[in-house]
Design a protein around this motif. Sequence first.
Motif, PDB file in Angstrom:
ATOM      1  N   THR A  35     -11.074  -0.204 -13.992  1.00 11.15           N
ATOM      2  CA  THR A  35     -10.990  -0.710 -12.624  1.00 11.15           C
ATOM      3  C   THR A  35     -11.060   0.419 -11.608  1.00 11.15           C
ATOM      4  OG1 THR A  35      -9.661  -2.593 -13.348  1.00 11.15           O
ATOM      5  CG2 THR A  35      -9.546  -2.026 -11.016  1.00 11.15           C
ATOM      6  N   ARG A  37     -12.023   3.544 -12.272  1.00  3.05           N
ATOM      7  CA  ARG A  37     -13.024   4.532 -12.670  1.00  3.05           C
ATOM      8  C   ARG A  37     -12.398   5.892 -12.974  1.00  3.05           C
ATOM      9  NH1 ARG A  37     -17.290   2.603  -8.020  1.00  3.05           N
ATOM     10  NH2 ARG A  37     -17.653   0.575  -8.933  1.00  3.05           N
ATOM     11  N   ALA A  91     -10.149   2.815   2.589  1.00  5.52           N
ATOM     12  CA  ALA A  91     -11.615   2.865   2.721  1.00  5.52           C
ATOM     13  C   ALA A  91     -12.059   4.200   3.306  1.00  5.52           C
ATOM     14  CB  ALA A  91     -12.102   1.718   3.594  1.00  5.52           C
ATOM     15  N   ASN A  95     -12.427   5.197  -0.888  1.00  7.73           N
ATOM     16  CA  ASN A  95     -13.685   4.529  -1.218  1.00  7.73           C
ATOM     17  C   ASN A  95     -13.878   3.352  -0.270  1.00  7.73           C
ATOM     18  OD1 ASN A  95     -15.592   2.724  -2.492  1.00  7.73           O
ATOM     19  ND2 ASN A  95     -15.281   3.839  -4.399  1.00  7.73           N
ATOM     20  N   ARG A  96     -15.069   3.218   0.264  1.00  7.57           N
ATOM     21  CA  ARG A  96     -15.358   2.132   1.212  1.00  7.57           C
ATOM     22  C   ARG A  96     -15.148   0.743   0.628  1.00  7.57           C
ATOM     23  NH1 ARG A  96     -20.831   4.355   4.062  1.00  7.57           N
ATOM     24  NH2 ARG A  96     -19.871   6.203   4.966  1.00  7.57           N
ATOM     25  N   ARG A  97     -15.282   0.639  -0.685  1.00  8.05           N
ATOM     26  CA  ARG A  97     -15.066  -0.648  -1.369  1.00  8.05           C
ATOM     27  C   ARG A  97     -13.700  -1.248  -1.052  1.00  8.05           C
ATOM     28  NH1 ARG A  97     -14.646  -1.035  -7.350  1.00  8.05           N
ATOM     29  NH2 ARG A  97     -13.623   0.956  -7.172  1.00  8.05           N
ATOM     30  N   ILE A  98     -12.733  -0.379  -0.846  1.00  2.00           N
ATOM     31  CA  ILE A  98     -11.368  -0.831  -0.595  1.00  2.00           C
ATOM     32  C   ILE A  98     -11.301  -1.710   0.644  1.00  2.00           C
ATOM     33  CG2 ILE A  98      -9.027  -0.047  -0.004  1.00  2.00           C
ATOM     34  CD1 ILE A  98      -9.578   2.378  -1.850  1.00  2.00           C
ATOM     35  N   PHE A 100     -13.432  -3.902   1.688  1.00  2.00           N
ATOM     36  CA  PHE A 100     -13.878  -5.254   1.367  1.00  2.00           C
ATOM     37  C   PHE A 100     -12.926  -5.977   0.413  1.00  2.00           C
ATOM     38  CE2 PHE A 100     -17.588  -2.786   2.570  1.00  2.00           C
ATOM     39  CZ  PHE A 100     -18.032  -3.548   3.642  1.00  2.00           C
ATOM     40  N   ILE A 101     -12.274  -5.220  -0.452  1.00  3.07           N
ATOM     41  CA  ILE A 101     -11.357  -5.819  -1.426  1.00  3.07           C
ATOM     42  C   ILE A 101      -9.985  -6.083  -0.807  1.00  3.07           C
ATOM     43  CG2 ILE A 101     -10.123  -5.376  -3.596  1.00  3.07           C
ATOM     44  CD1 ILE A 101     -12.645  -3.728  -4.419  1.00  3.07           C
ATOM     45  N   GLN A 102      -9.530  -5.180   0.050  1.00  2.21           N
ATOM     46  CA  GLN A 102      -8.167  -5.257   0.553  1.00  2.21           C
ATOM     47  C   GLN A 102      -8.097  -5.675   2.020  1.00  2.21           C
ATOM     48  OE1 GLN A 102      -6.007  -1.594   0.025  1.00  2.21           O
ATOM     49  NE2 GLN A 102      -4.034  -2.554   0.348  1.00  2.21           N
TER      50      GLN A 102
END
Length: 117
Positions: A35, A37, A91, A95-98, A100-102
């Motif tokens: 999850t 990485r 983010a 990581n920018r993904r955070i 969108f997820i959080q």
Amino acid sequence: MALCGLLLTLLVAALHAYFLVLEMFLWTKPLGMKTFRNTREKALATRVLAANQGLYNGFLAAGIIAGLVLAQPVLVTFSLVCVVVAGAYGAYSVNRRIFFIQALPAILALLLRTAHM
């Protein structure tokens, strides 16, 4: 609209409870490493930090749930705003993904809750 706001708020709480489990208990396990990485070595070296992060995520989930159970919308709103700030900072710094997820689900929950009030 109110039901959507409630469901999204519950989703945010559930996500943060899941983050608690991932970071406190599964960080060095295959699912946790996949999850986030991480290599085994990095996971072992950072497990105490991850557990601390997981505890904070648990507090965010608890704030949302307590606010809902006690019918305290200010506590729910405060907790969701904390999630947005944490997600935005994550983010920016990790990581920018955070975002969108959080952060994004919490932003949407706040918008739907505000539209209902």
